[in-house]
Design a protein around this motif. Structure first.
Motif, PDB file in Angstrom:
ATOM      1  N   GLU A 214     -17.143 -19.827   5.403  1.00  0.00           N
ATOM      2  CA  GLU A 214     -16.282 -19.349   6.405  1.00  0.00           C
ATOM      3  C   GLU A 214     -16.305 -17.883   6.123  1.00  0.00           C
ATOM      4  N   ASN A 215     -16.211 -17.385   5.056  1.00  0.00           N
ATOM      5  CA  ASN A 215     -16.434 -15.855   4.798  1.00  0.00           C
ATOM      6  C   ASN A 215     -17.705 -15.377   4.498  1.00  0.00           C
ATOM      7  N   GLY A 216     -18.190 -14.726   5.414  1.00  0.00           N
ATOM      8  CA  GLY A 216     -19.238 -14.107   5.317  1.00  0.00           C
ATOM      9  C   GLY A 216     -20.127 -13.757   6.381  1.00  0.00           C
ATOM     10  N   TYR A 217     -21.593 -13.517   6.198  1.00  0.00           N
ATOM     11  CA  TYR A 217     -22.593 -12.643   7.346  1.00  0.00           C
ATOM     12  C   TYR A 217     -23.791 -13.578   7.476  1.00  0.00           C
ATOM     13  N   VAL A 218     -24.415 -13.929   8.488  1.00  0.00           N
ATOM     14  CA  VAL A 218     -25.849 -13.995   8.643  1.00  0.00           C
ATOM     15  C   VAL A 218     -26.651 -13.163   9.367  1.00  0.00           C
ATOM     16  N   SER A 219     -27.827 -12.948   9.018  1.00  0.00           N
ATOM     17  CA  SER A 219     -28.689 -12.347   9.810  1.00  0.00           C
ATOM     18  C   SER A 219     -29.696 -12.823  10.487  1.00  0.00           C
ATOM     19  N   LEU A 220     -29.868 -12.742  11.755  1.00  0.00           N
ATOM     20  CA  LEU A 220     -30.666 -13.627  12.507  1.00  0.00           C
ATOM     21  C   LEU A 220     -32.199 -12.906  12.851  1.00  0.00           C
ATOM     22  N   GLU A 221     -33.066 -13.890  13.042  1.00  0.00           N
ATOM     23  CA  GLU A 221     -34.397 -13.350  13.425  1.00  0.00           C
ATOM     24  C   GLU A 221     -34.479 -13.860  14.940  1.00  0.00           C
TER      25      GLU A 221
END
Length: 260
Positions: A214-221
């Motif tokens: 739940e805690n965090g970040y994702v980087s998309l392509e």
């Protein structure tokens, strides 16, 4: 943000179909941002995530998957490359970047930063995590990393993390290096845990990360035409049905902010 001709310092293969390109430029970049590279006579530039930017050197690690990146693999020392950037919203790694104002912080305690961050990378999603790791360490945050690849011949970047004193946990789908299986399998096998996760890689991996954390970040392509948010060619939906642009509002989003 600027458009400039950067001189090639080196351009070498470091894994199967993966190349490391060092450019001489003082372009300022933040972790998770990207640049647009003009590839010969091709009309559209190619978005490439920034691996590192320091001491007048911009490092890009890219995979040869089409005409543009194939052209890049032919670049030689001394050539000039048209690079536009830096672009996008990257990983928050300090107070100036909003790290202390996100869901990572306990409610009512906005000055508290996490003690530890787990970086989760897959394939060519690994490069932007290198500068992210360095910037987090500069804030006094403990950093762990787990990296996933298909096979031993695809593994790269261990030397870059080693330079930061980090020994990543490795997962390969065929089991030729590290844990056999996914990055989550490797996390479980190593017993890794952290206050916050930051992840970049293929979409199935990011979905699995978002399902667990739940805690965090994702980087998309995404395929990008302009890279500036004007063409609306890289939009993603939010849970309420509105739209965000990967190139401008991202590529980094909080977990749960967009629908994957």
């Amino acid at each position: 943000m600027k458009d400039e001709k950067a001189r090639v310092l080196s351009n070498v293969p470091i894994a199967r179909d993966v190349w490391k390109l060092d450019l001489e430029t003082d372009m300022a970049c933040e972790p998770g941002q990207f640049v647009e590279v003009k590839c010969g006579g091709l009309f559209l530039r190619r978005p490439i995530s920034v691996c590192e930017a320091r001491n007048g050197v911009l490092t890009l690690i890219y995979k040869v998957v089409g005409r543009g990146t194939d052209w890049m693999s032919g670049l030689e020392q001394g050539q000039k490359v048209d690079v536009f950037g830096s672009l996008g919203t990257g990983f928050p790694t300090g107070q100036a970047g909003g790290f202390f104002e996100t869901a990572c912080c306990p409610v009512g305690n906005e000055e508290q930063q996490p003690e530890s961050v787990l970086l989760i990378g897959g394939g060519v999603g690994v490069p932007p995590l290198v500068m992210t790791a360095r910037k987090l360490q500069e804030q006094g945050i403990r950093v762990q990393a787990v990296l996933g690849f298909n096979s031993a011949v695809d593994v790269f970047g261990l030397d870059l993390f080693a330079g930061l004193g980090i020994e990543p946990v490795i997962a390969t789908m065929d089991g030729t290096v590290g844990t056999k299986g996914t990055v989550l399998d490797a996390i479980d096998a190593a017993g890794l845990d952290a206050d916050v996760v930051m992840s970049c890689g293929p979409l199935p991996m990011l979905r699995a990360v978002c399902a667990r954390y739940e805690n965090g970040y994702v980087s998309l392509e995404s395929r990008m035409a302009c890279g500036l948010g004007a063409c609306m060619g890289c939009v993603v939906k939010t849970p309420d049905g509105s739209q965000l642009r990967v190139c401008k509002d991202g590529p980094v989003f909080r977990i749960g902010e967009v629908v994957l």
